[in-house]
Design an enzyme around this catalytic site. Structure first.
Site, mmCIF file in Angstrom:
data_model
loop_
_atom_site.group_PDB
_atom_site.id
_atom_site.type_symbol
_atom_site.label_atom_id
_atom_site.label_comp_id
_atom_site.label_asym_id
_atom_site.label_seq_id
_atom_site.Cartn_x
_atom_site.Cartn_y
_atom_site.Cartn_z
ATOM 1 N N SER A 111 0.818 -1.212 0.000
ATOM 2 C CA SER A 111 0.000 0.000 0.000
ATOM 3 C C SER A 111 0.855 1.267 0.000
ATOM 4 C CB SER A 111 -0.910 0.021 1.227
ATOM 5 O OG SER A 111 -1.546 -1.213 1.380
HETATM 6 N N1 SAH Z 1 -0.856 -4.929 3.993
HETATM 7 C C1 SAH Z 1 -0.065 -5.256 2.820
HETATM 8 C C2 SAH Z 1 -0.726 -4.915 1.506
HETATM 9 C C3 SAH Z 1 -1.855 -5.788 1.257
HETATM 10 S S1 SAH Z 1 -2.371 -6.046 -0.403
HETATM 11 C C4 SAH Z 1 1.315 -4.639 2.900
HETATM 12 O O1 SAH Z 1 1.631 -3.967 3.883
HETATM 13 O O2 SAH Z 1 2.120 -4.885 1.981
HETATM 14 C C5 SAH Z 1 -3.776 -7.036 -0.005
HETATM 15 C C6 SAH Z 1 -3.450 -8.436 0.427
HETATM 16 O O3 SAH Z 1 -4.669 -9.029 0.838
HETATM 17 C C7 SAH Z 1 -2.915 -9.312 -0.702
HETATM 18 O O4 SAH Z 1 -1.676 -9.847 -0.344
HETATM 19 C C8 SAH Z 1 -3.969 -10.408 -0.845
HETATM 20 O O5 SAH Z 1 -3.432 -11.684 -1.142
HETATM 21 C C9 SAH Z 1 -4.608 -10.391 0.519
HETATM 22 N N2 SAH Z 1 -5.966 -10.949 0.576
HETATM 23 C C10 SAH Z 1 -7.013 -10.754 -0.263
HETATM 24 N N3 SAH Z 1 -8.083 -11.454 0.138
HETATM 25 C C11 SAH Z 1 -7.717 -12.115 1.281
HETATM 26 C C12 SAH Z 1 -8.389 -12.994 2.170
HETATM 27 N N4 SAH Z 1 -9.661 -13.376 1.994
HETATM 28 N N5 SAH Z 1 -7.696 -13.480 3.222
HETATM 29 C C13 SAH Z 1 -6.400 -13.116 3.440
HETATM 30 N N6 SAH Z 1 -5.717 -12.294 2.630
HETATM 31 C C14 SAH Z 1 -6.369 -11.788 1.561
#
Ligand code: SAH
Length: 224
Positions: A72
């Site tokens: 992000s």
């Molecule tokens: N917080 C992260 C950025 C997240 S991007 C950072 O600091 O880099 C969003 C993430 O959510 C992705 O890695 C994706 O795989 C995950 N995601 C999406 N749906 C999900 C779910 N149902 N359970 C767990 N993770 C999920």
């Protein structure tokens, strides 16, 4: 292990200058909480971005990571962390480990952080980074985080870093009374709203914070 982009390596002066501008950009975009700024100064975003984008780690923009996901935008990480009002004794759940950057920042502010990603690869790589950085209070789990973590619940704070159409019911249930959840809500591919949910003695209060854009919360485990 960490790949670096092409071009000459940065001198320590150039790196210090970039990090200073990084913190300045955070402040100018509304990240004013000193504890949050200190955590973001301490956790080097450059370690969480790999390959050709590593060079842009100190710019205030989201960047691609493995599995088609994104790390992000730093100011959004800062504003979400600030809205979460984490206390030193808190247990925090993060849904969406991604690169591990947000979890690493939370680890500086909370007693314990559980972070969950649906991609095994992302969870594994983030856990490896936490080990290298000697961060011992993060538990990284591969799971569909939309169900929360019933075995570790309830949580003082929950942060969701992928967009859901509504705040997932199991996550609301796993929030302690007085607890806070920050979650982007809305259709993927559209502008979403960052929502702060506070659990009261009798129900939930909702506050809309700002427009954001996150990858979608997807059900089930990922393929990698
Ligand atoms: N917080 C992260 C950025 C997240 S991007 C950072 O600091 O880099 C969003 C993430 O959510 C992705 O890695 C994706 O795989 C995950 N995601 C999406 N749906 C999900 C779910 N149902 N359970 C767990 N993770 C999920």
């Amino acid at each position: 292990m960490t790949e670096r982009s092409e071009g000459p390596p940065l001198t320590s002066e150039e790196l210090a200058e970039r990090k200073m501008r990084f913190l300045f950009a955070l402040r100018s975009r509304g990240v004013t909480d000193t504890r949050v700024l200190t955590a973001m100064e301490k956790v080097d975003r450059g370690l969480f971005v790999r390959g050709i984008f590593a060079d842009r780690a100190y710019e205030d923009m989201p960047l691609p990571i493995a599995c088609g996901q994104t790390i992000s935008q730093p100011s959004v990480v800062g504003l979400m962390t600030q809205a979460l009002q984490v206390n030193p004794r808190d247990t925090v759940l993060e849904v969406g480990t991604g690169s591990g950057y947000q979890a690493a920042i939370l680890s500086q502010l909370a007693r314990r952080v559980y972070t969950v990603d649906r991609y095994r690869r992302l969870a594994r790589e983030a856990a490896e980074l936490f080990r290298q950085l000697d961060i011992a209070n993060i538990t990284t789990i591969t799971a569909d985080g939309s169900h929360g973590l019933p075995d570790q619940a309830p949580f003082d704070r929950i942060i969701v870093t992928a967009a859901a159409e509504d705040p997932p019911g199991p996550l609301l249930e796993q929030l302690k009374p007085g607890g806070i959840m920050v979650v982007p809500v809305g259709q993927s591919d559209a502008v979403q709203s960052l929502i702060k949910v506070t659990r009261t003695a009798t129900g939930f209060d909702y506050e809309e914070l700002r427009p954001v854009r996150f990858v979608p919360l997807v059900e089930g485990l990922g393929s990698e």
